[in-house]
Design a protein around this motif. Sequence first.
Motif, short mmCIF file in Angstrom:
data_model
loop_
_atom_site.label_atom_id
_atom_site.label_comp_id
_atom_site.label_asym_id
_atom_site.label_seq_id
_atom_site.Cartn_x
_atom_site.Cartn_y
_atom_site.Cartn_z
N GLY A 299 -9.29 -25.17 -46.13
CA GLY A 299 -10.19 -25.77 -45.15
C GLY A 299 -11.63 -25.51 -45.51
N VAL A 300 -12.52 -25.94 -44.64
CA VAL A 300 -13.95 -25.69 -44.80
C VAL A 300 -14.38 -24.70 -43.74
N PRO A 301 -15.52 -24.02 -43.94
CA PRO A 301 -15.90 -22.94 -43.02
C PRO A 301 -15.96 -23.37 -41.55
N THR A 302 -16.38 -24.59 -41.28
CA THR A 302 -16.48 -25.02 -39.88
C THR A 302 -15.12 -25.02 -39.18
N GLY A 327 -13.48 -23.77 -48.83
CA GLY A 327 -14.26 -24.45 -49.85
C GLY A 327 -15.16 -25.48 -49.21
N GLY A 328 -15.89 -26.24 -50.03
CA GLY A 328 -16.72 -27.32 -49.53
C GLY A 328 -18.11 -26.91 -49.12
N ALA A 329 -18.31 -25.64 -48.77
CA ALA A 329 -19.60 -25.11 -48.35
C ALA A 329 -19.52 -23.59 -48.43
N PRO A 330 -20.66 -22.91 -48.53
CA PRO A 330 -20.63 -21.44 -48.59
C PRO A 330 -19.95 -20.84 -47.37
N LEU A 331 -19.17 -19.79 -47.60
CA LEU A 331 -18.46 -19.10 -46.51
C LEU A 331 -19.30 -17.91 -46.05
N PRO A 332 -19.83 -17.95 -44.83
CA PRO A 332 -20.63 -16.81 -44.34
C PRO A 332 -19.77 -15.56 -44.22
N ALA A 333 -20.31 -14.44 -44.67
CA ALA A 333 -19.57 -13.17 -44.62
C ALA A 333 -19.16 -12.78 -43.20
N PRO A 334 -20.03 -12.95 -42.18
CA PRO A 334 -19.60 -12.58 -40.82
C PRO A 334 -18.41 -13.42 -40.34
N LEU A 335 -18.39 -14.70 -40.71
CA LEU A 335 -17.26 -15.56 -40.33
C LEU A 335 -15.98 -15.06 -40.98
N ARG A 336 -16.05 -14.76 -42.28
CA ARG A 336 -14.86 -14.26 -42.99
C ARG A 336 -14.32 -13.00 -42.33
N ASP A 337 -15.20 -12.06 -42.07
CA ASP A 337 -14.77 -10.78 -41.51
C ASP A 337 -14.18 -10.93 -40.11
N VAL A 460 -22.83 -30.15 -45.23
CA VAL A 460 -22.62 -30.20 -43.78
C VAL A 460 -21.12 -30.11 -43.50
N GLY A 461 -20.64 -28.93 -43.17
CA GLY A 461 -19.23 -28.76 -42.83
C GLY A 461 -18.28 -29.22 -43.90
N GLY A 462 -18.65 -29.09 -45.18
CA GLY A 462 -17.77 -29.50 -46.26
C GLY A 462 -18.11 -30.86 -46.83
#
Length: 556
Positions: A299-302, A327-337, A460-462
Motif C-alpha cells: 500500500g501507500v502511506p496514506t 511504497g509510492g511516497a516516503p513513509l514517515p517514521a512516526p506513522l511506521r512506529d 500525493v498519497g502514492g
Amino acid sequence: MDVSKLPNHHPTPWDTQFEAMALPAMFARTTARAPDAPLLHFLGRTYSYAELLRDAEAFAHALKGRGIEKGDRVGLFLPNVPSYVAAYYGAMMAGAVVVNFSPLYSVDELAQQVADSGTRVLVTVDVPELYGTAEEVLKNSALETLVVSRLSAMLPKLKGIALRLFARSKVAKVSHGETVLYWSTLLAEGARGGSLPEVAPDDLALLQYTGGTTGTPKGAMLTHSNLSINAQQTAGLNPFGDPSSEVFMGALPFFHVFANTALLNHAVVSGGSIAMVPRFETKQVLETIQKHGATGFPGVPTMFQAMLDHPDLPKTNMSSLKVCISGGAPLPAPLRDKFEAATGVRLVEGYGLTESSGVVSVNPYEGTRKPGTIGQVVMRTEVLLLDKEDPTVIAPDGEPGELAIHGPQIMQGYWNRPEASKEVFIEHYGKKWLRTGDVAMVDEDGFLAIVDRIKDMIAVGGFKVFPSQVEDVLLENAAVKEALVIGIPDDYLGECPKAYVTLNADADTDDDALREWLNARIGKHERVCGVEVREELPKTMIGKLDRKALRAEVLD
C-alpha cells in the motif's frame, strides 16, 4: 556499484536467474498447475484462475475478430474489478499493448493520453463517473470502440440484483450501439475461439503513463519480459514458504504500476490470491483483511495512516498479516512506529518507478531492516550514484548522488519520445542506466536512502502530480497573471499541492474562489489544498518564475 558483493538480506540470492516470459504464458502456466485455485475475492464472489483465464481468452479472440492486430493499443479505464484482470491478460493474448488509465482522470486528461497512445479500444465499467468520461472521449477523439462491463454482473447474484433494482443511480445508462459494446457481448463473440498471435517475451506489453523527469506525461514502454521478471523479483522477496497460500490485500488500484507488479502479476506468478476492493475505503479494507485472512498488504502511506485513524482497527483481527509494504511516497517514521505498535504487523518501506516496472528495492520482510531507507535492491538489479551536477561523472565515494538503475525490469524508453528517452538514460561501464531524478545515499550494506529530489513532481498519497499541468489550468483563469505550484508537507497525503498566484490588475477574486475554480477542473489527486494570492512571485535573474526559491521560502 557491485551489489553482488554486499550482504544480501533478502531470502533469494542476488544473482538468481529469472525466466523471461510473456505474461499470457505466465498466467496459463499457473492456471494449469491449479485451475480451481482462487485468484480474486471480490465483494463476496470468488473467481478461480480457470474462470478468469477463460474470459481473458474469449476477450482476446473477440479483439482479433474485430480487427485488433499485434501491437495495437487497448486501454483500461477501470477501478479494481474482475473485468480488469481478464481484459489485461486478454488484450495481451491478442498481441495488443495495454494502456492503463487512471479512473481519476478528467475528460481532457483521458483524451490526451488516448490520443498520444493511439488507443483503439477502451474498456470501462458502467459506473456513471467513469462511463460518462469515457463516452465523452469516444465522441470527440479517434477512439474507435468503448467496451463496458457491468458491475452487477461481477457481484454475487443477489448483490447484483439489488444493485440493479435499488441503486439505479449508481449504474450508468449505456448508449449501446456499433461503437459502444457490452463486455458480455465480446466474451460471447470470443467463445468461438480460433488462433491467436504468438507473443514473445521481448514484445511490448504495457504503456504506463508517467511524468518521468519532467511535467509532461509520457508512456513508459514495458515489455512482457520487464513485467514478468519484476513479478518474479517481487516474489523472490517472500521468506514465508509456499507462495500459493498467500492472500494479498488488493486495495492498491490495478492501473498503478506498483499494483500491477506487487499485486496482480506477483499473485499470478506465485499462484496466490487477491482479496480485492473496488477502491480504498478503510472500513471495507479492515473487514476484507479479517474475512479473507490477508497475509500481505502492499500500500501507500496514506492507507496505513487511514487504518491507524479508524476506530475499527483495535477490534479487527490482523493476525493473518505477515507484512505490509509501503511504497509510492516516503513513509514517515512516526506513522511506521505507530502502525506497528497498534497492529503488531511489520511495515517496511520500498521504492520503485513506473520506468522500472514498479519495484526496485525494499527492506527485508524478516530480519535486518534499516528504517528510514528504501531497503536493498531486488535481485539482478544494480545501482550507481551520479554526480548531482554532471551525470556523466560518478558521485564521490560517501557523497549523495542521483540514483541510476540497471536491471531486467527497466523500461525500453518512452512512447514516441526519443529525445526524452535519450535524456533519461545514460551510459556507464558499458551499460545503460536509468536516471531516476532522486538523490540517494548508500551504506556499507547496500541499503539505499533517498535524501532529496531533483525533479519537481509532487507525491500525493502514492500518486505523482506535475506542477506545470496544474499551473497551466490556473493560467486559463482570466484573473490569474502568474502561477507556481509546489508540494507542501501533509500528515495524511505526504504532500499536498499548493498554488501561489499573482493577479491581473482588474481581477476580482480571492484565494477560496480560485481554489474552488481550479479544483473543479483537475483530477482528484491533483486538487490543491490552497491557493495563495501574492503581490509577486520569486523570479530568477533573467525573470523566469523560480519554483525552487518559492519552495525554499515556504518550506523553511
